[in-house]
Design a protein around this motif. Structure first.
Motif, PDB file in Angstrom:
ATOM      1  N   VAL A  64      42.093 -15.018 -22.094  1.00  0.00           N
ATOM      2  CA  VAL A  64      41.973 -14.138 -23.250  1.00  0.00           C
ATOM      3  C   VAL A  64      41.104 -12.943 -22.867  1.00  0.00           C
ATOM      4  CG1 VAL A  64      41.126 -13.936 -25.610  1.00  0.00           C
ATOM      5  CG2 VAL A  64      42.223 -16.051 -24.860  1.00  0.00           C
ATOM      6  N   GLY A  65      41.645 -11.747 -23.068  1.00  0.00           N
ATOM      7  CA  GLY A  65      40.934 -10.536 -22.665  1.00  0.00           C
ATOM      8  C   GLY A  65      41.401  -9.987 -21.334  1.00  0.00           C
ATOM      9  N   SER A  68      40.384  -9.532 -15.946  1.00  0.00           N
ATOM     10  CA  SER A  68      39.007  -9.107 -15.671  1.00  0.00           C
ATOM     11  C   SER A  68      37.987 -10.060 -16.279  1.00  0.00           C
ATOM     12  CB  SER A  68      38.772  -7.689 -16.199  1.00  0.00           C
ATOM     13  OG  SER A  68      39.017  -7.628 -17.598  1.00  0.00           O
ATOM     14  N   GLN A  69      38.402 -10.830 -17.299  1.00  0.00           N
ATOM     15  CA  GLN A  69      37.468 -11.770 -17.913  1.00  0.00           C
ATOM     16  C   GLN A  69      37.019 -12.859 -16.944  1.00  0.00           C
ATOM     17  OE1 GLN A  69      35.942 -11.772 -20.930  1.00  0.00           O
ATOM     18  NE2 GLN A  69      36.782  -9.697 -21.095  1.00  0.00           N
ATOM     19  N   TYR A  72      34.054 -11.212 -15.379  1.00  0.00           N
ATOM     20  CA  TYR A  72      33.013 -11.013 -16.389  1.00  0.00           C
ATOM     21  C   TYR A  72      32.348 -12.323 -16.795  1.00  0.00           C
ATOM     22  CZ  TYR A  72      34.855  -6.281 -17.027  1.00  0.00           C
ATOM     23  OH  TYR A  72      35.263  -4.973 -16.840  1.00  0.00           O
ATOM     24  N   THR A  73      33.094 -13.414 -16.730  1.00  0.00           N
ATOM     25  CA  THR A  73      32.549 -14.714 -17.098  1.00  0.00           C
ATOM     26  C   THR A  73      31.747 -15.333 -15.952  1.00  0.00           C
ATOM     27  OG1 THR A  73      34.420 -15.094 -18.583  1.00  0.00           O
ATOM     28  CG2 THR A  73      33.142 -17.019 -17.916  1.00  0.00           C
ATOM     29  N   ASP A 218      48.193 -12.106 -24.098  1.00  0.00           N
ATOM     30  CA  ASP A 218      46.784 -12.025 -24.470  1.00  0.00           C
ATOM     31  C   ASP A 218      46.635 -11.917 -25.987  1.00  0.00           C
ATOM     32  OD1 ASP A 218      44.106 -11.555 -24.763  1.00  0.00           O
ATOM     33  OD2 ASP A 218      44.038  -9.786 -23.480  1.00  0.00           O
ATOM     34  N   SER A 220      44.163 -11.292 -27.707  1.00  0.00           N
ATOM     35  CA  SER A 220      43.214 -10.252 -28.117  1.00  0.00           C
ATOM     36  C   SER A 220      43.744  -8.841 -27.854  1.00  0.00           C
ATOM     37  CB  SER A 220      41.891 -10.438 -27.363  1.00  0.00           C
ATOM     38  OG  SER A 220      42.024 -10.073 -25.992  1.00  0.00           O
ATOM     39  N   TRP A 221      44.946  -8.733 -27.269  1.00  0.00           N
ATOM     40  CA  TRP A 221      45.449  -7.428 -26.832  1.00  0.00           C
ATOM     41  C   TRP A 221      45.584  -6.425 -27.981  1.00  0.00           C
ATOM     42  CZ3 TRP A 221      46.312  -4.745 -22.473  1.00  0.00           C
ATOM     43  CH2 TRP A 221      47.091  -3.587 -22.576  1.00  0.00           C
ATOM     44  N   GLN A 223      44.188  -6.132 -30.766  1.00  0.00           N
ATOM     45  CA  GLN A 223      42.913  -5.660 -31.307  1.00  0.00           C
ATOM     46  C   GLN A 223      42.295  -4.598 -30.406  1.00  0.00           C
ATOM     47  OE1 GLN A 223      40.708  -9.311 -31.536  1.00  0.00           O
ATOM     48  NE2 GLN A 223      41.583  -9.886 -33.530  1.00  0.00           N
ATOM     49  N   ARG A 224      42.491  -4.739 -29.121  1.00  0.00           N
ATOM     50  CA  ARG A 224      41.878  -3.810 -28.165  1.00  0.00           C
ATOM     51  C   ARG A 224      42.742  -2.590 -27.895  1.00  0.00           C
ATOM     52  NH1 ARG A 224      41.312  -5.944 -23.164  1.00  0.00           N
ATOM     53  NH2 ARG A 224      42.875  -7.573 -23.483  1.00  0.00           N
TER      54      ARG A 224
END
Length: 378
Positions: A64-65, A68-69, A72-73, A218, A220-221, A223-224
């Motif tokens: 999700v995201g 790249s997450q 980032y995680t 995704d 969340s796509w 929303q972004r």
């Protein structure tokens, strides 16, 4: 492992030809050879069966995201443990002390002078050819144990990244993977394509293409990036088509290179439009990543995207036995997909194996315990 090696030395084509003369059925059973980048007449049956067992048992996942997450995680965990993650910092050399023990790395940067970073343990996940390059010539063969000579780099790949106007829902794009072929004799159509010269190849659609729409996977796509979508297309190519420019600087390779790269991108997009014709007037951005892009961004040798060639040679028992984290240099360990199998899961397990070796502890047991604990809590 004996059962695995028994099938690993057999080619995928040989097996499929032995069970059916129906070329469509053979194509259905062997279509996803591109997931490890080896043409079926060279592919290891063991590798193919392992891949499909993984897919059938566990399916596929998308973070999700976006991808790249993953970084980032992971990075905060490294930093909380006192580590650091450096970008645009190329390791030029693995340093050895006076006793021949690995003690650090020499790093170069575009903006800073070379610097040396010292540590008691060095783990290389850069791939065996790159690790070989980073070591003194008198030491390198002992560390890579002849594997660089015995197993060649994988098949070169090319990628097309496309931005689309319209949300996944508006464009009717499902979160799936599509493998598209122009025939059912998979080895034959692939080899005939790779045998073309570069100008001929620029004028035809690739006979095989992997197509996917990351935005559709995704949750969340929207929303972004509302009202937009993405598409990724990947195919196999002949590295020699691009080798004339391999010594040129990134983004400074000239108009001939850009023209050829763009021609491949157009042909790959034409292959997409065969399946999704309604996307023709939806393109707002297109970028092509050639085999030379792979060399620049991920340190490939000949444009490969899966490290060492995952054919039968890699799964020969003598090669497999030498594909391990320990080396003849004290303090130096190997990790990543070259000591395991290709792909994200393979590279991850290469890391688990390497970490277990360094710590002298079977981390797979810890992972299983964490999984059981989380499952019980849910």
């Amino acid at each position: 492992m004996a059962g695995f090696f028994k099938v690993a030395k057999r080619s995928l084509d040989d097996y499929l030809n032995s069970i059916t003369q129906n070329s469509m059925l053979r194509a259905v059973l062997g279509y996803n050879f591109g997931d490890y980048g080896v043409i079926p007449d060279e592919a290891s049956l063991g590798m193919h069966l392992s891949l499909n067992r993984h897919l059938l048992r566990n399916g596929v996942y998308f973070p999700v995201g976006g991808a790249s997450q993953i970084s980032y995680t992971m990075i905060p965990i490294v930093e909380r443990s006192g580590g650091a993650v450096l970008t645009k910092a190329r390791v030029e050399e693995i340093l050895l002390d006076s006793e021949g023990k690995a003690c650090g790395v020499r790093v170069s940067s575009k903006t800073e002078a070379q610097c040396e970073i010292f540590a008691p343990v060095i783990v290389s996940a850069a791939g065996l050819p790159n690790t070989h390059r980073m070591l003194p010539s008198s030491v390198a063969p002992r560390v890579t144990r002849g594997l660089v000579e015995r197993v060649r780099p994988g098949q070169a790949g090319i990628s097309v990244f496309v931005g689309l106007d319209g949300s996944p829902e508006e464009l009717g794009l499902a979160g799936r993977h599509y493998w598209v072929f122009e025939g059912t004799e998979l080895s034959q159509i692939t080899r005939e394509y790779l045998a073309l010269d570069v100008h001929q190849a620029c004028e035809v659609k690739p006979p095989l293409a992997f197509i996917t729409f990351p935005a559709s996977k995704d949750p969340s796509w929207n929303q972004r990036y509302p009202g937009k979508s993405t598409c990724t297309v990947i195919s196999l190519v002949n590295y020699e088509w691009f080798s004339d420019w391999e010594d040129e600087r990134h983004k400074k390779r000239g108009t001939d290179y850009e023209s050829i790269k763009g021609a491949f991108g157009k042909q790959m997009w034409a292959r997409v439009l065969d399946i999704f014709p309604h996307l023709e007037d939806k393109v707002v951005h297109m970028e092509v990543g050639s085999p030379l892009s792979n060399n620049y961004y991920i340190g490939s040798q000949r444009g490969e995207i899966y490290g060492l060639h995952h054919g039968r040679d890699k799964f020969d028992p003598s090669v497999f036995a030498e594909s391990r984290p320990t080396t003849s240099v004290k303090g130096l360990y190997l990790s990543g997909q070259d000591i395991a199998i290709c792909g994200f899961s393979g590279a991850m397990m290469g890391g688990v194996i390497a970490a277990s070796t360094v710590l002298g502890r079977d981390l797979t047991k810890d992972i299983r315990n964490v999984y059981k604990s989380a499952k019980n809590k849910s």
